[in-house]
Design a protein around this motif. Structure first.
Motif, PDB file in Angstrom:
ATOM      1  N   TRP A 200       0.839  -1.194   0.000  1.00 18.86           N
ATOM      2  CA  TRP A 200       0.000   0.000   0.000  1.00 18.86           C
ATOM      3  C   TRP A 200       0.876   1.246   0.000  1.00 18.86           C
ATOM      4  CZ3 TRP A 200      -5.437  -0.583   0.538  1.00 18.86           C
ATOM      5  CH2 TRP A 200      -5.854  -1.896   0.760  1.00 18.86           C
ATOM      6  N   LYS A 201       0.391   2.299  -0.659  1.00 17.62           N
ATOM      7  CA  LYS A 201       1.056   3.603  -0.608  1.00 17.62           C
ATOM      8  C   LYS A 201       0.134   4.619   0.056  1.00 17.62           C
ATOM      9  CE  LYS A 201       4.065   3.394  -4.681  1.00 17.62           C
ATOM     10  NZ  LYS A 201       4.272   3.909  -6.052  1.00 17.62           N
ATOM     11  N   ILE A 202       0.706   5.400   0.943  1.00 19.71           N
ATOM     12  CA  ILE A 202       0.016   6.555   1.505  1.00 19.71           C
ATOM     13  C   ILE A 202       0.406   7.772   0.683  1.00 19.71           C
ATOM     14  CG2 ILE A 202      -0.214   8.064   3.508  1.00 19.71           C
ATOM     15  CD1 ILE A 202       0.380   5.648   5.264  1.00 19.71           C
ATOM     16  N   GLY A 203      -0.574   8.504   0.216  1.00 15.18           N
ATOM     17  CA  GLY A 203      -0.280   9.695  -0.551  1.00 15.18           C
ATOM     18  C   GLY A 203      -1.572  10.320  -1.081  1.00 15.18           C
ATOM     19  N   PRO A 204      -1.816  11.563  -0.698  1.00 15.93           N
ATOM     20  CA  PRO A 204      -0.939  12.371   0.129  1.00 15.93           C
ATOM     21  C   PRO A 204      -1.157  12.121   1.621  1.00 15.93           C
ATOM     22  CG  PRO A 204      -2.844  13.667  -0.480  1.00 15.93           C
ATOM     23  CD  PRO A 204      -3.004  12.321  -1.149  1.00 15.93           C
ATOM     24  N   LEU A 205      -0.306  12.757   2.407  1.00 17.12           N
ATOM     25  CA  LEU A 205      -0.491  12.858   3.856  1.00 17.12           C
ATOM     26  C   LEU A 205      -0.220  14.313   4.211  1.00 17.12           C
ATOM     27  CD1 LEU A 205      -1.049  11.220   6.491  1.00 17.12           C
ATOM     28  CD2 LEU A 205       1.435  11.077   6.769  1.00 17.12           C
ATOM     29  N   PHE A 206      -1.285  15.100   4.323  1.00  9.15           N
ATOM     30  CA  PHE A 206      -1.204  16.529   4.586  1.00  9.15           C
ATOM     31  C   PHE A 206      -1.892  16.832   5.913  1.00  9.15           C
ATOM     32  CE2 PHE A 206      -1.511  17.145  -0.291  1.00  9.15           C
ATOM     33  CZ  PHE A 206      -0.144  16.958  -0.441  1.00  9.15           C
ATOM     34  N   PRO A 263      10.670  29.292 -10.581  1.00  5.78           N
ATOM     35  CA  PRO A 263      10.795  29.450  -9.133  1.00  5.78           C
ATOM     36  C   PRO A 263      10.132  28.312  -8.378  1.00  5.78           C
ATOM     37  CG  PRO A 263      10.013  31.478 -10.179  1.00  5.78           C
ATOM     38  CD  PRO A 263       9.952  30.421 -11.217  1.00  5.78           C
ATOM     39  N   VAL A 264      10.676  27.994  -7.223  1.00  2.00           N
ATOM     40  CA  VAL A 264      10.057  26.987  -6.367  1.00  2.00           C
ATOM     41  C   VAL A 264       8.714  27.536  -5.885  1.00  2.00           C
ATOM     42  CG1 VAL A 264      10.270  25.667  -4.227  1.00  2.00           C
ATOM     43  CG2 VAL A 264      12.287  26.094  -5.640  1.00  2.00           C
ATOM     44  N   PRO A 265       7.624  26.829  -6.135  1.00  5.30           N
ATOM     45  CA  PRO A 265       6.307  27.348  -5.734  1.00  5.30           C
ATOM     46  C   PRO A 265       6.230  27.571  -4.222  1.00  5.30           C
ATOM     47  CG  PRO A 265       6.067  25.523  -7.261  1.00  5.30           C
ATOM     48  CD  PRO A 265       7.514  25.562  -6.879  1.00  5.30           C
ATOM     49  N   PRO A 266       5.567  28.647  -3.800  1.00  3.32           N
ATOM     50  CA  PRO A 266       5.434  28.937  -2.367  1.00  3.32           C
ATOM     51  C   PRO A 266       4.356  28.052  -1.736  1.00  3.32           C
ATOM     52  CG  PRO A 266       4.319  30.627  -3.653  1.00  3.32           C
ATOM     53  CD  PRO A 266       4.961  29.701  -4.636  1.00  3.32           C
ATOM     54  N   LEU A 267       4.767  26.969  -1.122  1.00  2.00           N
ATOM     55  CA  LEU A 267       3.843  26.004  -0.540  1.00  2.00           C
ATOM     56  C   LEU A 267       4.005  25.944   0.972  1.00  2.00           C
ATOM     57  CD1 LEU A 267       4.381  23.087  -3.076  1.00  2.00           C
ATOM     58  CD2 LEU A 267       2.633  24.881  -3.156  1.00  2.00           C
ATOM     59  N   ALA A 268       2.977  25.450   1.640  1.00  2.11           N
ATOM     60  CA  ALA A 268       3.032  25.248   3.097  1.00  2.11           C
ATOM     61  C   ALA A 268       3.764  23.926   3.356  1.00  2.11           C
ATOM     62  CB  ALA A 268       1.633  25.231   3.685  1.00  2.11           C
ATOM     63  N   VAL A 269       5.074  23.983   3.248  1.00  2.96           N
ATOM     64  CA  VAL A 269       5.902  22.776   3.362  1.00  2.96           C
ATOM     65  C   VAL A 269       5.670  22.080   4.701  1.00  2.96           C
ATOM     66  CG1 VAL A 269       8.280  21.952   3.455  1.00  2.96           C
ATOM     67  CG2 VAL A 269       7.639  23.702   1.794  1.00  2.96           C
ATOM     68  N   GLU A 270       5.404  22.847   5.751  1.00  2.39           N
ATOM     69  CA  GLU A 270       5.232  22.273   7.080  1.00  2.39           C
ATOM     70  C   GLU A 270       3.994  21.379   7.173  1.00  2.39           C
ATOM     71  OE1 GLU A 270       2.843  26.066   7.013  1.00  2.39           O
ATOM     72  OE2 GLU A 270       4.817  25.408   6.270  1.00  2.39           O
ATOM     73  N   LYS A 271       3.105  21.463   6.163  1.00  2.00           N
ATOM     74  CA  LYS A 271       1.910  20.609   6.159  1.00  2.00           C
ATOM     75  C   LYS A 271       2.078  19.373   5.278  1.00  2.00           C
ATOM     76  CE  LYS A 271      -1.250  24.459   7.042  1.00  2.00           C
ATOM     77  NZ  LYS A 271      -2.542  25.092   6.721  1.00  2.00           N
ATOM     78  N   GLN A 272       3.210  19.258   4.594  1.00  2.00           N
ATOM     79  CA  GLN A 272       3.452  18.148   3.680  1.00  2.00           C
ATOM     80  C   GLN A 272       4.186  17.025   4.423  1.00  2.00           C
ATOM     81  OE1 GLN A 272       5.752  20.233   0.679  1.00  2.00           O
ATOM     82  NE2 GLN A 272       4.020  20.251  -0.698  1.00  2.00           N
ATOM     83  N   PHE A 273       3.470  15.983   4.770  1.00  2.00           N
ATOM     84  CA  PHE A 273       4.075  14.827   5.435  1.00  2.00           C
ATOM     85  C   PHE A 273       4.234  13.649   4.476  1.00  2.00           C
ATOM     86  CE2 PHE A 273       2.630  17.498   8.808  1.00  2.00           C
ATOM     87  CZ  PHE A 273       3.562  17.309   9.820  1.00  2.00           C
ATOM     88  N   GLY A 274       3.583  13.714   3.351  1.00  2.00           N
ATOM     89  CA  GLY A 274       3.733  12.716   2.310  1.00  2.00           C
ATOM     90  C   GLY A 274       3.155  13.275   1.028  1.00  2.00           C
TER      91      GLY A 274
END
Length: 281
Positions: A200-206, A263-274
């Motif tokens: 199994w794959k988990i994705g996404p995990l936000f 440019p690297v898109p401005p994302l909420a990296v801290e919410k990206q767990f997977g």
């Protein structure tokens, strides 16, 4: 030698591309083809010689001038003949003018740099064996019960462009199990687990916090039999995500570099767990 003919894939031909990914050891999900196709029905290209498929690439055009390259495969017996380059050029031409992303394996990253891609972060695939059926943390609802606009708004914080068609297909695909935490109409976390050729794959995990991500992860794997292989693709630029993976004794087994032409898109990296997938971002 016959010239390579490149055409847009039909849904059945996307299934062929997914089969090539399986042969490469990428362990695709069982429902990936029909979900991927919904992201951009014109975005999957097939290379043919004398009517025979020999290679593929996806060039998915998202709104807001973003694009993503994936499923870049030439059958082994046809490599070294220029077919991969022809597919690559067709894909990049389709996404011309967009900020294009991809997940590049280490062996190809120098080639991608020559095409104008620059690395943003590593994505590390972790593997572990599920502990067995366990109680699921309370407070999670089926992902398909979340209003489409609410899900799209949360997803836009962690992905570079809107992707409503894909999200609808991803959350409702047979075999997929998506969960979300919503409090007073506000989405705080969502994730999905899907069956693959192996495990199994988990994705996404936000999730808004590591604590929520931990609970969501537990809820997603809770029904799995003991010893089921589980995979999670973790962005290295979120230390809390790496800590979560290590706390579950997960083992790194594969990696890519997320790369962009702009440019690297401005994302909420801290919410990206997977992340969602290596193929579509």
């Amino acid at each position: 030698m016959s010239a390579l003919q490149i055409q847009t894939m039909t849904p059945a031909q996307v299934e062929w591309a997914i089969e090539q990914a399986a042969r490469e050891g990428w362990n695709p999900g069982l429902g990936d083809a029909r979900c991927f196709y919904q992201a951009d029905p014109e975005g999957f290209l097939l290379g043919l010689l004398n009517g025979r498929p020999v290679g593929c690439i996806s060039a998915v055009a998202y709104p807001e001038d973003f694009g993503f390259i994936g499923l870049y495969i030439v059958a082994p017996e046809y490599r070294g003949q220029g077919h991969g380059l022809a597919l690559w050029q067709a894909a990049m031409a389709r996404l011309q003018g967009r900020n294009v992303g991809l997940d590049g394996v280490p062996a190809q990253q120098d080639n991608y740099r020559k095409s104008g891609f620059r690395p943003a972060t590593r994505n590390i695939r972790y593997r572990y064996l599920s502990p067995g059926e366990q109680p699921s943390p309370p407070g999670f609802i089926p992902l398909e019960d979340v209003e489409a606009a609410t899900l799209a708004a949360y997803d836009r914080q962690v992905f570079p462009a809107p992707r409503p068609g894909f999200l609808n297909a991803w959350s409702r695909c047979s075999g997929h199990r998506g969960l979300a935490r919503q409090v007073q109409g506000r989405l705080q976390a969502y994730g999905l687990i899907r069956p693959c050729r192996e495990g199994w794959k988990i994705g996404p995990l936000f999730a808004d916090t590591r604590e929520l991500a931990e609970q969501l992860h537990t809820a997603l794997v809770a029904p799995l039999p003991a010893g089921s292989p589980v995979f999670l693709d973790v962005p290295e630029n979120n230390p809390a995500a790496l800590a979560l993976a290590r706390s579950r004794a997960m083992t790194p087994c594969f990696e890519t570099a997320r790369m962009y032409t702009g440019p690297v898109p401005p994302l909420a990296v801290e919410k990206q767990f997977g992340i969602t997938t290596f193929e579509l971002g």
